[in-house]
Design an enzyme around this catalytic site. Structure first.
Site, PDB file in Angstrom:
ATOM      1  N   GLU A  94      52.081  20.467  53.250  1.00 36.58           N
ATOM      2  CA  GLU A  94      51.414  20.526  51.946  1.00 36.58           C
ATOM      3  C   GLU A  94      50.646  21.832  51.762  1.00 36.58           C
ATOM      4  OE1 GLU A  94      49.445  17.201  49.621  1.00 36.58           O
ATOM      5  OE2 GLU A  94      47.679  18.208  50.419  1.00 36.58           O
TER       6      GLU A  94
ATOM      7  N   ARG B 270      45.151  43.458  21.651  1.00 36.55           N
ATOM      8  CA  ARG B 270      43.777  43.275  21.143  1.00 36.55           C
ATOM      9  C   ARG B 270      43.070  44.628  21.050  1.00 36.55           C
ATOM     10  NH1 ARG B 270      39.983  40.473  18.341  1.00 36.55           N
ATOM     11  NH2 ARG B 270      37.935  40.649  19.306  1.00 36.55           N
TER      12      ARG B 270
ATOM     13  N   GLN C 206      39.064  51.226  31.068  1.00 36.86           N
ATOM     14  CA  GLN C 206      39.331  51.108  32.508  1.00 36.86           C
ATOM     15  C   GLN C 206      38.847  49.777  33.095  1.00 36.86           C
ATOM     16  OE1 GLN C 206      37.373  53.790  35.358  1.00 36.86           O
ATOM     17  NE2 GLN C 206      39.403  54.658  35.683  1.00 36.86           N
TER      18      GLN C 206
END
Ligand SMILES: Cc1cc2nc3c(=O)[nH]c(=O)nc-3n(C[C@H](O)[C@H](O)[C@H](O)COP(=O)(O)OP(=O)(O)OC[C@H]3O[C@@H](n4cnc5c(N)ncnc54)[C@H](O)[C@@H]3O)c2cc1C
Length: 383
Positions: free
Chosen positions: A246, A272, A283
């Site tokens: 798992e 945007r 940056q």
């Protein structure tokens, strides 16, 4: 050394992506299943028809007979295109903590009785190990199983059980010899309709809301002799093996989710505009996205290495702990960075960006918390 996916891995990864795009996008976002905290049985069955739940199970037991590297690639493809992290988590829980233990430790009769249903989607599997007083210290569990003339009588409580309220079959752990500590723990296969077994309650949670979590009770729960999974007193072996599989594989889907998040962030940062420029030209934003990319690229080899080790029949105790620790950490950090890149539109429910973050947080805790993974790694290093 070859870092490319094999033809078969690539084919399953692409097929899982296509399948998820075509069949797993229904009704998740507001006011959908996440908001309603609803398990999607139809989606579960669609995944089974596609083959997800049976991928690493031999064909003789109804599976697809694929190795772990192929399974991991398919899970990554699924995680990329299917935004329902709860559904993916439920399938992983069933696969690694029920199907694989039955495959590795079950009798031939147990394999033939349960694996076909676990593969074809008619059975949802769940794992009852944790208890209110036994979490990280799992082998201090108090649930008991006493031998009786016709089998076993179980008493105790289990908690935080993924899929508990909707599962059909449970692999549960109880002590058959409390005085022997960890060597007294045994594993049992418990169908949901067993008398004396019940789901006490559903436990609402922060993320992976489309898979319910439950608390279970055993009250003079009578099981037949052949409900024992593996040898009496060797439940810890069953548990540890299932945790190794798992921990190593459960976050393969997260690789896909992180890839999707990254692509969405790049797209958003290009589109945007603020201060007259795309925000990706700042940056601070670009570097945040670079960190997301770097984390993702450091996660993928860790997960695929588990696939390679298990396909070679090798032990992966340390590697699985490393993968679980690092990928879950990166999953949460990338989720938080994605919210930051999107601003308010990342924080609100309608874009699904905050959902991936909420869904990721549980990965710091399940399959053993990340503190416990560090303890395992330290132990493997001889500390
Ligand atoms: C989403 C989700 C799904 C889950 N699904 C299942 C399931 O299907 N079946 C199941 O049985 N359980 C399940 N669990 C339970 C999970 O395995 C436990 O939550 C986990 O093992 C931690 O136990 P605990 O919550 O009791 O925390 P505790 O053990 O009480 O730990 C609390 C804090 O103490 C720290 N801590 C404890 N001991 C140590 C130590 N020795 N060294 C350093 N730090 C330590 C932990 O890291 C943690 O930060 C699930 C949990 C979550 C969040």
């Amino acid at each position: 050394m070859d870092f490319a996916l094999s033809e078969e891995q690539r084919a399953w990864k692409d097929a899982a992506t296509r399948f998820a795009r075509e069949q797993l996008l229904d009704d998740l976002d507001l006011p959908g299943r996440d908001e309603r905290r609803e398990f999607w049985r139809e989606g579960w069955e669609r995944c089974a028809r596609f083959g997800i739940q049976g991928l690493p199970v031999p064909e003789a037991y109804g599976g697809r007979g694929k190795d772990l590297p192929v399974t991991i690639a398919a899970m990554e493809g699924l995680g990329y295109a299917c935004p329902d992290n709860g559904l993916i988590f439920a399938m992983n829980a069933s696969l690694w903590t029920v199907s694989i233990p039955i495959l590795l430790h079950g009798t031939e009769d147990q394999r033939r009785r349960f694996l076909p249903g676990l593969c074809d989607g008619s059975i949802v599997g769940a794992n009852g190990a944790s208890e209110p007083e036994a979490g990280s210290d799992i082998f201090s569990m108090r649930s008991t199983a006493e031998k009786s003339a016709d089998g076993w009588v179980l008493n105790g409580r289990k908690t935080w059980v993924t899929s508990g309220p909707v599962a059909d079959l449970f692999v549960c752990y109880a002590s058959t010899a409390p005085e022997r500590g960890v060597m007294g723990i045994s594993a049992f296969i418990v169908p949901k309709e067993t008398a004396g077994f019940r789901v006490v309650r559903e436990i609402p949670k922060m993320g992976v809301r489309t898979v319910p979590m439950g608390e279970l009770a055993f009250e003079d729960c009578r099981l037949p002799h052949d409900a024992l999974l593996g040898r009496e007193g060797r439940g810890a072996e069953v548990f540890n093996a299932s945790m190794e599989w798992e921990r190593g594989s459960i976050l393969a889907g997260a690789l896909g989710t992180m890839t999707r998040q990254l692509e969405r962030c790049v797209e958003h940062a290009r589109k945007r505009k603020q201060f007259g420029r795309p925000i990706g030209k700042f940056q601070a934003v670009a570097h945040r996205i670079v960190e997301m990319k770097l984390r993702l690229e450091t996660c993928r080899p860790l997960v695929y290495r588990i696939g390679w080790l298990k396909a070679q029949g090798k032990d992966a105790t340390m590697e699985a702990a490393l993968a679980k620790l690092h990928v879950s950490d990166c999953f949460v950090k990338n989720g938080l960075d994605a919210v930051q890149v999107f601003g308010a539109s990342g924080f609100v429910a309608e874009t699904g960006i905050e959902r991936d973050l909420r869904d990721g947080v549980g990965s710091l805790i399940y399959s053993g918390t990340n503190d416990i993974q560090r303890n395992i790694i330290a132990r493997e290093l001889g500390l």
